[in-house]
Design a protein around this motif. Structure first.
Motif, PDB file in Angstrom:
ATOM      1  N   ALA A  24      -0.144  -6.231 -17.460  1.00 43.78           N
ATOM      2  CA  ALA A  24      -0.053  -5.541 -16.166  1.00 43.78           C
ATOM      3  C   ALA A  24       0.222  -6.526 -15.031  1.00 43.78           C
ATOM      4  CB  ALA A  24      -1.338  -4.760 -15.900  1.00 43.78           C
ATOM      5  N   TYR A  25      -0.375  -7.737 -15.115  1.00 43.62           N
ATOM      6  CA  TYR A  25      -0.170  -8.665 -13.994  1.00 43.62           C
ATOM      7  C   TYR A  25       1.249  -9.199 -13.941  1.00 43.62           C
ATOM      8  CZ  TYR A  25      -1.529 -12.207 -17.555  1.00 43.62           C
ATOM      9  OH  TYR A  25      -1.649 -12.979 -18.675  1.00 43.62           O
ATOM     10  N   VAL A  26       1.920  -9.256 -15.106  1.00 49.52           N
ATOM     11  CA  VAL A  26       3.328  -9.670 -15.101  1.00 49.52           C
ATOM     12  C   VAL A  26       4.191  -8.553 -14.518  1.00 49.52           C
ATOM     13  CG1 VAL A  26       5.295 -10.264 -16.548  1.00 49.52           C
ATOM     14  CG2 VAL A  26       3.062 -11.271 -17.020  1.00 49.52           C
ATOM     15  N   LEU A  27       3.930  -7.320 -15.016  1.00 50.98           N
ATOM     16  CA  LEU A  27       4.691  -6.179 -14.504  1.00 50.98           C
ATOM     17  C   LEU A  27       4.546  -6.097 -12.982  1.00 50.98           C
ATOM     18  CD1 LEU A  27       6.386  -3.804 -15.560  1.00 50.98           C
ATOM     19  CD2 LEU A  27       4.350  -2.397 -15.397  1.00 50.98           C
ATOM     20  N   ALA A  28       3.331  -6.362 -12.499  1.00 47.86           N
ATOM     21  CA  ALA A  28       3.068  -6.242 -11.060  1.00 47.86           C
ATOM     22  C   ALA A  28       3.969  -7.181 -10.261  1.00 47.86           C
ATOM     23  CB  ALA A  28       1.595  -6.530 -10.769  1.00 47.86           C
ATOM     24  N   PHE A  29       3.987  -8.468 -10.600  1.00 52.66           N
ATOM     25  CA  PHE A  29       4.770  -9.356  -9.731  1.00 52.66           C
ATOM     26  C   PHE A  29       6.263  -9.167  -9.904  1.00 52.66           C
ATOM     27  CE2 PHE A  29       6.480 -12.904 -12.136  1.00 52.66           C
ATOM     28  CZ  PHE A  29       5.605 -13.186 -13.159  1.00 52.66           C
ATOM     29  N   VAL A  30       6.685  -8.777 -11.114  1.00 44.81           N
ATOM     30  CA  VAL A  30       8.124  -8.572 -11.299  1.00 44.81           C
ATOM     31  C   VAL A  30       8.590  -7.325 -10.542  1.00 44.81           C
ATOM     32  CG1 VAL A  30       9.969  -8.257 -12.960  1.00 44.81           C
ATOM     33  CG2 VAL A  30       8.059  -9.721 -13.534  1.00 44.81           C
ATOM     34  N   LEU A  31       7.814  -6.245 -10.639  1.00 48.04           N
ATOM     35  CA  LEU A  31       8.248  -5.019  -9.953  1.00 48.04           C
ATOM     36  C   LEU A  31       8.206  -5.187  -8.439  1.00 48.04           C
ATOM     37  CD1 LEU A  31       6.977  -1.932 -11.969  1.00 48.04           C
ATOM     38  CD2 LEU A  31       9.264  -2.878 -11.779  1.00 48.04           C
ATOM     39  N   ILE A  32       7.190  -5.904  -7.942  1.00 51.94           N
ATOM     40  CA  ILE A  32       7.164  -6.121  -6.490  1.00 51.94           C
ATOM     41  C   ILE A  32       8.408  -6.882  -6.068  1.00 51.94           C
ATOM     42  CG2 ILE A  32       6.035  -7.349  -4.605  1.00 51.94           C
ATOM     43  CD1 ILE A  32       3.419  -6.646  -5.708  1.00 51.94           C
ATOM     44  N   SER A  33       8.759  -7.914  -6.828  1.00 55.29           N
ATOM     45  CA  SER A  33       9.905  -8.694  -6.376  1.00 55.29           C
ATOM     46  C   SER A  33      11.197  -7.907  -6.521  1.00 55.29           C
ATOM     47  CB  SER A  33       9.983 -10.025  -7.119  1.00 55.29           C
ATOM     48  OG  SER A  33      10.377  -9.782  -8.435  1.00 55.29           O
ATOM     49  N   LEU A  34      11.245  -6.955  -7.467  1.00 55.77           N
ATOM     50  CA  LEU A  34      12.451  -6.129  -7.591  1.00 55.77           C
ATOM     51  C   LEU A  34      12.540  -5.107  -6.462  1.00 55.77           C
ATOM     52  CD1 LEU A  34      12.653  -5.380 -11.434  1.00 55.77           C
ATOM     53  CD2 LEU A  34      14.271  -6.702 -10.074  1.00 55.77           C
TER      54      LEU A  34
ATOM     55  N   PRO B  30       9.971   3.530   0.276  1.00 52.11           N
ATOM     56  CA  PRO B  30       8.509   3.446   0.200  1.00 52.11           C
ATOM     57  C   PRO B  30       8.029   1.997   0.051  1.00 52.11           C
ATOM     58  CG  PRO B  30       9.429   4.374  -1.817  1.00 52.11           C
ATOM     59  CD  PRO B  30      10.542   4.301  -0.827  1.00 52.11           C
ATOM     60  N   GLN B  31       6.914   1.719   0.664  1.00 50.99           N
ATOM     61  CA  GLN B  31       6.290   0.397   0.592  1.00 50.99           C
ATOM     62  C   GLN B  31       5.706   0.218  -0.806  1.00 50.99           C
ATOM     63  OE1 GLN B  31       5.223  -2.942   1.104  1.00 50.99           O
ATOM     64  NE2 GLN B  31       5.206  -2.335   3.243  1.00 50.99           N
ATOM     65  N   ILE B  32       6.214  -0.764  -1.542  1.00 51.36           N
ATOM     66  CA  ILE B  32       5.707  -0.939  -2.908  1.00 51.36           C
ATOM     67  C   ILE B  32       4.300  -1.528  -2.891  1.00 51.36           C
ATOM     68  CG2 ILE B  32       7.188  -3.008  -3.097  1.00 51.36           C
ATOM     69  CD1 ILE B  32       6.293  -1.301  -6.235  1.00 51.36           C
ATOM     70  N   ARG B  33       4.045  -2.408  -1.907  1.00 56.62           N
ATOM     71  CA  ARG B  33       2.696  -2.979  -1.853  1.00 56.62           C
ATOM     72  C   ARG B  33       1.755  -2.013  -1.141  1.00 56.62           C
ATOM     73  NH1 ARG B  33       1.818  -7.071   0.919  1.00 56.62           N
ATOM     74  NH2 ARG B  33       3.461  -6.581   2.364  1.00 56.62           N
ATOM     75  N   SER B  34       1.399  -0.945  -1.848  1.00 59.40           N
ATOM     76  CA  SER B  34       0.563   0.094  -1.277  1.00 59.40           C
ATOM     77  C   SER B  34      -0.285   0.648  -2.410  1.00 59.40           C
ATOM     78  CB  SER B  34       1.455   1.199  -0.713  1.00 59.40           C
ATOM     79  OG  SER B  34       2.225   1.758  -1.767  1.00 59.40           O
ATOM     80  N   PRO B  35      -1.322   1.453  -2.075  1.00 63.61           N
ATOM     81  CA  PRO B  35      -2.120   2.035  -3.173  1.00 63.61           C
ATOM     82  C   PRO B  35      -1.229   2.781  -4.167  1.00 63.61           C
ATOM     83  CG  PRO B  35      -3.199   2.398  -1.080  1.00 63.61           C
ATOM     84  CD  PRO B  35      -1.883   1.752  -0.765  1.00 63.61           C
ATOM     85  N   GLY B  36      -0.245   3.523  -3.650  1.00 60.60           N
ATOM     86  CA  GLY B  36       0.661   4.235  -4.551  1.00 60.60           C
ATOM     87  C   GLY B  36       1.391   3.286  -5.485  1.00 60.60           C
ATOM     88  N   GLY B  37       1.804   2.149  -4.942  1.00 58.13           N
ATOM     89  CA  GLY B  37       2.508   1.157  -5.746  1.00 58.13           C
ATOM     90  C   GLY B  37       1.642   0.609  -6.867  1.00 58.13           C
TER      91      GLY B  37
ATOM     92  N   VAL C 282      -2.120  -9.528  -7.095  1.00 58.56           N
ATOM     93  CA  VAL C 282      -0.748  -9.637  -6.635  1.00 58.56           C
ATOM     94  C   VAL C 282      -0.472  -8.608  -5.537  1.00 58.56           C
ATOM     95  CG1 VAL C 282       1.663  -9.458  -7.306  1.00 58.56           C
ATOM     96  CG2 VAL C 282       0.054 -10.536  -8.847  1.00 58.56           C
ATOM     97  N   PHE C 283      -1.078  -7.413  -5.689  1.00 60.64           N
ATOM     98  CA  PHE C 283      -0.891  -6.360  -4.693  1.00 60.64           C
ATOM     99  C   PHE C 283      -1.802  -6.542  -3.481  1.00 60.64           C
ATOM    100  CE2 PHE C 283       1.217  -3.982  -8.033  1.00 60.64           C
ATOM    101  CZ  PHE C 283       2.149  -3.267  -7.317  1.00 60.64           C
TER     102      PHE C 283
ATOM    103  N   PRO D  52       0.972  -4.334   5.196  1.00 60.73           N
ATOM    104  CA  PRO D  52      -0.307  -4.858   4.713  1.00 60.73           C
ATOM    105  C   PRO D  52      -0.193  -6.360   4.403  1.00 60.73           C
ATOM    106  CG  PRO D  52       0.301  -2.867   3.498  1.00 60.73           C
ATOM    107  CD  PRO D  52       1.459  -3.219   4.364  1.00 60.73           C
ATOM    108  N   PRO D  53      -1.311  -7.078   4.481  1.00 64.93           N
ATOM    109  CA  PRO D  53      -1.274  -8.528   4.238  1.00 64.93           C
ATOM    110  C   PRO D  53      -0.707  -8.884   2.866  1.00 64.93           C
ATOM    111  CG  PRO D  53      -3.367  -7.916   5.184  1.00 64.93           C
ATOM    112  CD  PRO D  53      -2.641  -6.637   4.884  1.00 64.93           C
ATOM    113  N   PHE D  54      -0.075 -10.041   2.805  1.00 66.95           N
ATOM    114  CA  PHE D  54       0.574 -10.505   1.577  1.00 66.95           C
ATOM    115  C   PHE D  54      -0.397 -11.347   0.753  1.00 66.95           C
ATOM    116  CE2 PHE D  54       3.950  -9.420   4.375  1.00 66.95           C
ATOM    117  CZ  PHE D  54       4.959  -8.971   3.558  1.00 66.95           C
TER     118      PHE D  54
END
Lengths: 557, 354
Positions: A118-128, A150-157, A232-233, B214-216
């Motif tokens: 999950a932690y790999v998926l998280a940083f790759v999807l955020i950067s995409l 939509p803001q990916i770095r959000s609870p929904g993300g 990451v989020f 939100p903060p990074f």
């Protein structure tokens, strides 16, 4: 196929062949109790954090931090629970009940995200998907205004990413449940006038409830234990708060207190799982497997499209992005350091996997020899580790081992006058111990279900043919157990390779692993450079998944 | 750009002078004191380091080559390392504890795991603001936490102070890293030291109100957001800016130094540093290593490897770092950042800085 294990699950009770029952009973029983104690020890130590409450910090935590943590955690659990349920069951239903273009491939491709931490998926999807990423970059060409994106770095993300990483648990279990349901119940429903949606919602799904609930529970345990993805989020949960209390507020007791509240959530999830699964057992009989219904035209494309819509962000696109980064960075990253990281990772994984397999064999044998309440409870406790977040276990074991080490070295000093240093906490021992405790349930599930295949009648028949005990073990029992044992080894190996929080905390001198490297690089924003260790983990994770795939496609039941 | 000089507060010139005087007087030391610093290079120096391996390994290698000493090291996050030294107690193999951030160094000293280095050479080399008053730890490199802005959208004159970012004119234009990062905790801690808790909380609340997104989770992503125009300004450690600039030199980003007015606060400085472990087996070896790291020869490399500022002003800056221009540094003792860190964390929690 091998069932995925569930923490604290009631173990099987098929009796073992008579001579195994005659094996030394007491040492086995003792070891089982010891294994249970191994899980309880770090837990009790964490609980002991409550013995030293620092009033000011606790007041701050309870007034400012805890309400938000509870809110965030509940939101995350509900979101991920719903996400994995919807994705897992709908995908499983599509590939088992219908025929559409690419169905045969998708049926196993959809298991692959299991290999993506999950932690790999998280940083790759955020950067995409974040503003600097290629997706928004491409959209920028079409339209100047991207404020709607939509803001990916959000609870929904976070919820979407965790759901994509964890849905395979539900998918795998639901799929085999659907396959085993056979045709009769569904046909009865159809005769009674149920349409395709209604027969899914009112017949197939209720009958698969135990499997689906088990899958969702596994996904939720992973969610509660996750540290890497939420960091990451920058989404605050109990696991991140444990670290913050420790590093930011300088309070290990406060960290332990937060950890024990997290345990409360775990207990609640386990309890909910028990009651939701219910006592119901559905007799599916030996009816013929259901015929897949051929989908035509638009519907067929919709079904295939939905599967790809999940598969692409969950596995294909992230793997492609990792690959691109690896190509860009491999000339700096592929060095002696990487090789030593890989070596450590494999070494820790192999040792832990072997020990865990041994421990799980002992648990299974103990209970099958004699099923008594004490050992039964002990086995339940011993397989609870999977529900415990790595960071909680790690804090507990570190405190425990250092205390033991100090006693032992005091004692040796008195006896011999030698300084022996810290034997356990200063070496890989504490780390391996924690791995075994954490992943015992994983191996146990695989071994336990393998034992279901060892019927007493087999060994009796072999004996009737003149085989001796040793031969029975070698030629009858071991071949029957081997697939389960291989699965157990592989699953634990991969889990250990991916494990992050406990490894960070407990690794010995020079004991860095790939997961540690990923953490170091991602926390400094060096995501491209984290691609090589990440892709290595994904490839390693594919091994047990492919094994699973091979077994499920060969033997659908 | 013109060649620049970094000034670090008024005390420094005096210290340098005092340092050289001390160094001269030390060279005429008595035999007794030489015995105290006698170093047995056959004994390992064990370093627990929270400073990343690639930043320390080249220096350790050089030291080992020059002196024949042996160094073994373990890198980890500062929390586990400190907890480990504490738990290991008098059995600890560690001789030197090396970490980033003044708060972590202060914490280690406060927990009683460090001993006084009792070294005039170190006292002379490291300015007072960047070391423990009892010599239990010494800063070895400096990093400033300053402002980085989008050159297309902001004029540097607008960025006069940290507190100014709380002004409503920055609404929806600010990006920040998470408050979980110790660099932000130290910054806020020293603001509490200067302005008091109430005023600091007001400022921090203003920052939070001005956030665009939100903060990074790290400084680099925050700067990329500024470059992409998601926000206009952010707060970062200078070496992150250096790294990003090296990777993508064309981004519309530049550094601004806040607090430069006559009565300004100066730029917030933090340290990476080290201290000798209380129960070190090889304290003499650790002291020798520490003194070497603070020597002019090692300083340029120690700071340069990470695009930081050397802790001694008599050492030339890395050319990349020098290009960012000169500035007035904050003169508050960084040790106070540790003392006030829990207070700062709670303040940021209250203000809603995630």
């Amino acid at each position: 196929m091998n069932r995925l294990p569930l923490p604290g699950e009631a173990p099987g009770t098929t009796p073992v062949p008579g001579f195994l029952r005659r094996l030394g009973c007491r040492p086995l029983r003792f070891t089982t109790l010891l294994l249970a104690a191994m899980v309880l020890l770090p837990l009790l130590i964490v609980m002991a954090g409550w013995l030293q409450v620092e009033a000011e910090i606790w007041q701050h935590l309870s007034e400012t931090v805890l309400p938000e943590l509870v809110h965030n955690t509940v939101v995350l659990l509900l979101g991920v629970g719903a996400g994995v349920f919807v994705l897992g069951t709908s995908l499983a239903w599509l590939v088992t009940a219908y025929e559409f273009p690419g169905r045969k491939w998708l049926e196993w491709l959809l298991m692959l995200p299991l290999a993506m931490p999950a932690y790999v998926l998280a940083f790759v999807l955020i950067s995409l998907l974040d503003f600097a990423g290629p997706v928004q970059g491409a959209l920028h060409v079409l339209t100047a205004d991207l404020s709607w994106f939509p803001q990916i770095r959000s609870p929904g993300g976070v919820i979407i990413v965790m759901s994509l990483a964890l849905y395979p648990y539900v998918y795998l279990l639901a799929r085999s449940a659907f396959l085993s349901q056979g045709r009769n119940a569904l046909e009865a429903g159809r005769v009674l006038g149920l349409g395709p949606v209604a027969s899914f919602l009112r017949v197939a799904l209720p009958m698969a409830r135990p499997a689906v609930v088990a899958g969702v529970a596994l996904a939720l345990m992973e969610t509660l234990a996750d540290f890497g993805a939420v960091s990451v989020f920058n989404y605050d949960t109990f696991t991140t708060a444990i670290y913050k209390a420790w590093y930011g507020l300088f309070s290990l007791p406060a960290a332990a207190q937060i950890a024990s509240i997290l345990l409360l959530f775990v207990a609640l999830a386990l309890f909910a799982e028990r009651s939701a699964r219910g006592k119901a057992r559905y007799e599916t009989g030996r009816s013929r497997p259901a015929q897949r219904k051929q989908l035509m035209g638009r519907r067929a494309w919709l079904a295939a499209g939905f599967c790809w819509l999940v598969l692409i962000p969950a596995f294909l696109a992230p793997s492609a992005q990792l690959l691109v980064w690896v190509v860009e960075t491999v000339h700096v990253e592929l060095d002696a350091k990487y090789l030593s990281l890989l070596e450590n990772t494999l070494l820790f994984g192999a040792i832990a996997a072997a020990l865990t397999l041994l421990a799980s064999l002992i648990l299974v044998l103990t209970l099958r020899q004699r099923d008594e309440p004490v050992t039964r409870t002990a086995v339940r406790i011993a397989t609870l580790g999977y529900a415990l977040p790595g960071s909680v276990l790690a804090v507990g074991s570190m405190i425990a081992f250092v205390a033991i080490d100090r006693r032992v070295s005091d004692w040796v000093l008195q006896l011999t006058g030698e300084q022996i240093g810290l034997l356990l906490s200063g070496s890989a021992f504490a780390l391996i111990f924690t791995y075994v405790v954490r992943f015992l349930a994983v191996a146990h599930g695989a071994v336990d279900s393998a034992f279901e295949r060892v019927r007493p009648s087999y060994s009796e028949a072999a004996r009737g043919l003149g085989a001796r005990d040793f031969e029975i073990v070698r030629r009858v029992i071991l071949p029957l157990l081997r697939p389960g044992m291989v699965t157990a080894l592989l699953l634990v190996l991969v889990e250990v390779m991916k494990e992050m929080p406990a490894t960070l905390l407990l690794r010995p001198f020079g004991g860095d692993t790939l997961a540690v490297r990923i953490y170091e690089l991602t926390s400094e924003g060096e995501w491209e450079r984290a691609a090589l260790p990440s892709l290595t983990l994904v490839l390693a994770g594919l091994l047990p998944v492919l094994l699973l795939v091979r077994r499920t496609t060969r033997d659908p039941q | 750009m013109h060649r620049s000089v970094v000034t670090r507060g008024p005390r420094f010139g005096f210290l340098l002078l005092a340092g050289s005087v001390l160094a001269v007087s030390m060279s005429a030391c008595s035999g007794k004191e030489e015995a105290q610093t006698a170093v047995d290079h056959n004994k390992d120096v064990v370093v627990y380091s929270a400073r990343a391996e690639h930043l320390i390994k080249p220096l350790f290698t050089q030291y080992m080559q020059e002196t024949g000493a042996k160094i073994t090291w373990l890198t980890d996050k500062e929390g586990p390392l400190l907890e480990r030294i504490k738990a290991e107690g008098d059995r600890t193999p560690a001789d030197l504890f090396m970490t980033v951030d003044a708060g972590n160094l202060w914490k280690a000293a406060d927990e009683g795991v460090l001993q006084s280095a009792d070294s005039q050479a170190l006292d002379a080399a490291v300015p007072e603001a960047y070391r423990d008053s009892e010599g239990r730890w010494y800063g070895l490199s400096l990093r400033s936490r300053t402002l980085v802005y989008n050159t297309n959208k902001v004029k540097p004159e607008e960025l006069s102070s940290y507190a100014g970012l709380a002004d409503p004119q920055w609404k929806g234009r600010l990006c920040l890293r998470t408050s979980k990062k110790v660099y932000n905790q130290s910054l806020v801690a020293l603001m509490i030291q200067r302005f008091g808790e109430a005023k600091t909380e007001e400022i921090v609340r203003g920052w939070v109100a001005n956030l665009a997104v939100p903060p990074f989770s790290n400084d680099t992503k925050a700067m990329q957001a500024v470059a992409e125009g998601v926000c206009d300004v952010t707060l970062v450690n200078t070496y992150y800016f250096g790294r990003l600039q090296k990777k993508s030199p064309d981004l519309p980003l530049a550094i601004a130094w806040p607090g430069q007015a006559e009565d300004g606060t100066g730029v917030h400085m933090n340290v990476s540093g080290a201290g000798i472990v209380k129960h070190a087996d090889n304290a003499a070896g650790a002291r020798a290593l520490l003194e070497w790291l603070a020597s002019p020869a090692a300083q340029a490399k120690f700071a340069g490897l990470n695009m930081e500022f050397p802790v001694r002003a008599d050492v030339a800056l890395d050319p990349v770092v020098a290009r960012w221009g000169s500035f007035k540094a904050d003169t508050l003792r960084v040790a106070d950042a540790g003392r006030l860190q829990p207070q700062a964390v709670m303040l940021m929690d209250r203000a809603g800085w995630k």
